[in-house]
Design a protein around this motif. Structure first.
Motif, PDB file in Angstrom:
ATOM      1  N   LYS A 195      -1.743  -2.095  -2.532  1.00 47.38           N
ATOM      2  CA  LYS A 195      -2.938  -2.731  -1.949  1.00 47.38           C
ATOM      3  C   LYS A 195      -3.825  -3.439  -2.963  1.00 47.38           C
ATOM      4  CE  LYS A 195      -5.411   1.655  -1.902  1.00 47.38           C
ATOM      5  NZ  LYS A 195      -5.727   2.831  -1.076  1.00 47.38           N
ATOM      6  N   HIS A 196      -3.656  -3.104  -4.259  1.00 42.52           N
ATOM      7  CA  HIS A 196      -4.467  -3.755  -5.295  1.00 42.52           C
ATOM      8  C   HIS A 196      -3.915  -5.132  -5.652  1.00 42.52           C
ATOM      9  CE1 HIS A 196      -1.052  -1.826  -7.219  1.00 42.52           C
ATOM     10  NE2 HIS A 196      -1.152  -2.756  -8.161  1.00 42.52           N
ATOM     11  N   MET A 197      -2.714  -5.454  -5.172  1.00 38.58           N
ATOM     12  CA  MET A 197      -2.074  -6.721  -5.554  1.00 38.58           C
ATOM     13  C   MET A 197      -2.602  -7.878  -4.709  1.00 38.58           C
ATOM     14  SD  MET A 197       1.764  -5.196  -6.000  1.00 38.58           S
ATOM     15  CE  MET A 197       2.513  -6.706  -6.593  1.00 38.58           C
ATOM     16  N   ASP A 198      -2.286  -9.088  -5.165  1.00 37.33           N
ATOM     17  CA  ASP A 198      -2.771 -10.278  -4.466  1.00 37.33           C
ATOM     18  C   ASP A 198      -1.790 -10.645  -3.343  1.00 37.33           C
ATOM     19  OD1 ASP A 198      -4.184 -12.505  -3.783  1.00 37.33           O
ATOM     20  OD2 ASP A 198      -3.381 -13.743  -5.407  1.00 37.33           O
ATOM     21  N   ILE A 199      -1.732  -9.791  -2.343  1.00 42.16           N
ATOM     22  CA  ILE A 199      -0.823 -10.044  -1.220  1.00 42.16           C
ATOM     23  C   ILE A 199      -1.573  -9.864   0.097  1.00 42.16           C
ATOM     24  CG2 ILE A 199       1.415  -9.487  -2.263  1.00 42.16           C
ATOM     25  CD1 ILE A 199       1.100  -6.657  -1.327  1.00 42.16           C
ATOM     26  N   LYS A 200      -0.987 -10.463   1.134  1.00 39.34           N
ATOM     27  CA  LYS A 200      -1.584 -10.341   2.466  1.00 39.34           C
ATOM     28  C   LYS A 200      -0.680  -9.484   3.349  1.00 39.34           C
ATOM     29  CE  LYS A 200      -5.148 -13.446   2.584  1.00 39.34           C
ATOM     30  NZ  LYS A 200      -5.879 -13.081   1.371  1.00 39.34           N
ATOM     31  N   PHE A 201      -1.309  -8.885   4.334  1.00 45.20           N
ATOM     32  CA  PHE A 201      -0.602  -8.038   5.288  1.00 45.20           C
ATOM     33  C   PHE A 201      -0.771  -8.621   6.692  1.00 45.20           C
ATOM     34  CE2 PHE A 201      -1.917  -5.521   1.676  1.00 45.20           C
ATOM     35  CZ  PHE A 201      -0.814  -4.731   1.403  1.00 45.20           C
ATOM     36  N   ALA A 202       0.173  -8.245   7.582  1.00 52.09           N
ATOM     37  CA  ALA A 202       0.039  -8.614   8.994  1.00 52.09           C
ATOM     38  C   ALA A 202       0.281  -7.365   9.824  1.00 52.09           C
ATOM     39  CB  ALA A 202       1.058  -9.686   9.374  1.00 52.09           C
ATOM     40  N   ILE A 203      -0.459  -7.257  10.906  1.00 49.39           N
ATOM     41  CA  ILE A 203      -0.233  -6.181  11.873  1.00 49.39           C
ATOM     42  C   ILE A 203       0.760  -6.721  12.910  1.00 49.39           C
ATOM     43  CG2 ILE A 203      -1.334  -4.774  13.682  1.00 49.39           C
ATOM     44  CD1 ILE A 203      -2.385  -4.012  10.917  1.00 49.39           C
ATOM     45  N   GLY A 204       1.758  -5.909  13.285  1.00 46.41           N
ATOM     46  CA  GLY A 204       2.717  -6.376  14.291  1.00 46.41           C
ATOM     47  C   GLY A 204       3.033  -5.285  15.298  1.00 46.41           C
ATOM     48  N   LYS A 230     -10.423  -6.305   6.036  1.00 44.66           N
ATOM     49  CA  LYS A 230     -10.021  -7.342   7.004  1.00 44.66           C
ATOM     50  C   LYS A 230      -9.479  -8.575   6.287  1.00 44.66           C
ATOM     51  CE  LYS A 230     -13.390  -6.023  10.503  1.00 44.66           C
ATOM     52  NZ  LYS A 230     -14.673  -6.366  11.117  1.00 44.66           N
ATOM     53  N   LYS A 231     -10.063  -8.877   5.161  1.00 49.20           N
ATOM     54  CA  LYS A 231      -9.660 -10.072   4.403  1.00 49.20           C
ATOM     55  C   LYS A 231      -8.188 -10.012   3.949  1.00 49.20           C
ATOM     56  CE  LYS A 231     -12.345 -10.513   0.972  1.00 49.20           C
ATOM     57  NZ  LYS A 231     -13.473 -10.476   0.088  1.00 49.20           N
ATOM     58  N   GLN A 232      -7.671  -8.789   3.810  1.00 50.33           N
ATOM     59  CA  GLN A 232      -6.295  -8.629   3.341  1.00 50.33           C
ATOM     60  C   GLN A 232      -5.285  -8.746   4.484  1.00 50.33           C
ATOM     61  OE1 GLN A 232      -7.526  -4.891   1.176  1.00 50.33           O
ATOM     62  NE2 GLN A 232      -5.917  -5.531  -0.215  1.00 50.33           N
ATOM     63  N   ILE A 233      -5.767  -8.801   5.709  1.00 49.63           N
ATOM     64  CA  ILE A 233      -4.864  -8.818   6.862  1.00 49.63           C
ATOM     65  C   ILE A 233      -5.058 -10.131   7.620  1.00 49.63           C
ATOM     66  CG2 ILE A 233      -4.125  -7.574   8.944  1.00 49.63           C
ATOM     67  CD1 ILE A 233      -5.499  -5.071   7.750  1.00 49.63           C
ATOM     68  N   ILE A 234      -3.963 -10.848   7.849  1.00 49.74           N
ATOM     69  CA  ILE A 234      -4.095 -12.220   8.354  1.00 49.74           C
ATOM     70  C   ILE A 234      -4.449 -12.314   9.837  1.00 49.74           C
ATOM     71  CG2 ILE A 234      -2.525 -13.203   6.622  1.00 49.74           C
ATOM     72  CD1 ILE A 234      -0.391 -13.339   8.919  1.00 49.74           C
ATOM     73  N   ASN A 235      -4.230 -11.239  10.609  1.00 46.54           N
ATOM     74  CA  ASN A 235      -4.420 -11.388  12.054  1.00 46.54           C
ATOM     75  C   ASN A 235      -5.391 -10.392  12.670  1.00 46.54           C
ATOM     76  OD1 ASN A 235      -2.566  -9.339  11.538  1.00 46.54           O
ATOM     77  ND2 ASN A 235      -1.309  -9.776  13.336  1.00 46.54           N
ATOM     78  N   VAL A 236      -6.424 -10.041  11.911  1.00 48.97           N
ATOM     79  CA  VAL A 236      -7.471  -9.178  12.485  1.00 48.97           C
ATOM     80  C   VAL A 236      -8.846  -9.790  12.244  1.00 48.97           C
ATOM     81  CG1 VAL A 236      -6.139  -7.051  12.086  1.00 48.97           C
ATOM     82  CG2 VAL A 236      -7.824  -7.778  10.380  1.00 48.97           C
ATOM     83  N   ILE A 237      -9.791  -9.322  13.075  1.00 51.48           N
ATOM     84  CA  ILE A 237     -11.204  -9.656  12.788  1.00 51.48           C
ATOM     85  C   ILE A 237     -11.970  -8.349  12.761  1.00 51.48           C
ATOM     86  CG2 ILE A 237     -11.333 -12.027  13.637  1.00 51.48           C
ATOM     87  CD1 ILE A 237     -12.452 -10.808  16.293  1.00 51.48           C
TER      88      ILE A 237
END
Ligand code: ZN
Ligand code: ZN
Length: 237
Positions: A195-204, A230-237
């Protein structure tokens, strides 16, 4: 945290139970802004999309876009990671029809060689030795290296991986890693490691029935307990 877009849903074109239109209608009903249809790649034995169906699927997506303009509708694919050499079951013909490519490892996929087949069997039998962990890790890493993949689905499911290695390539290639509600991956432990890395996650949701779209609670709670923002996950608010 609330999910506002679903990129990972299946229909009758592979092993889902609903039509594209049912998926779209349900997504509208629960207030999603975007819905993606991502049926299994054609090399999934038994229920992969039929190779010849892509034009028909694209036509249907275009018809639905016309009819329901209050939601963004995409045609995607959940391709199969086929071996450790970077092969997935997407070619230029398929790329021409889909808006995005996701990829994941599935027992149902047909490896193009004997080594891949043997690895399937070892993953099935468990527990895994470092040799199999290496193979599985290489398979995901090289798939991202050699193909433009939007989301890597359920990383480590069915075939465990060294998640830090997978995440390093995700970072390099801007591939999004999925927290899948239908499978236990990414797990909280996996997320904690990367989670500390510069990557994004998606919930599916990985919905195989239209009423399962939006059933993302287990994935959201994993994300939450690992402390993702929230900023780390592309499809949530
Ligand atoms: Zn899958
Ligand atoms: Zn799926």
């Amino acid at each position: 945290m609330k999910c506002i877009a679903e990129y990972h849903t299946h229909t009758k074109y592979s092993d889902g139970k609903s039509t594209m239109e049912e998926n779209v209608l349900f997504a509208r009903k629960i207030g999603l802004r975007k819905i993606g249809i991502s049926d299994h790649g054609y090399m999934h034995k038994g229920f992969g999309v039929k190779y010849r169906d892509y034009p028909k699927m694209k036509d249907e997506i275009e018809r639905l876009r016309e009819k329901y303009q209050d939601i963004k509708i995409f045609l995607g694919v959940e391709a199969n990671v086929l071996d450790d050499r970077g092969n997935i079951d997407v070619d230029d013909y398929i790329r021409n029809y889909v808006d995005y490519v996701m990829a994941g490892y599935h027992f149902g996929s047909m490896p193009p060689n004997m080594r891949g087949l043997k690895n399937h069997v070892r993953n099935f039998i468990k527990p895994l030795k470092p040799r199999e962990m290496d193979y599985n890790t290489r398979a995901l890493v090289n798939a991202m290296r050699d193909n433009q993949i939007f989301i890597l689905t359920h990383p480590g499911d069915k075939g465990d991986v060294y998640i830090e290695e997978v995440a390093k390539m995700a970072e390099k290639t801007s591939t999004v890693l999925e927290i899948n509600a239908h499978h236990d991956h990414l797990s909280k432990d996996q997320i904690d490691k990367i989670k500390h890395m510069d990557i994004k996650f998606a919930i599916g949701s990985d919905a195989h029935h239209h009423t399962h779209i939006g059933m993302t609670q287990s994935a959201l709670s994993r994300a939450h307990s690992a402390g993702l923002s929230k900023k780390q996950i592309i499809n949530v608010i």
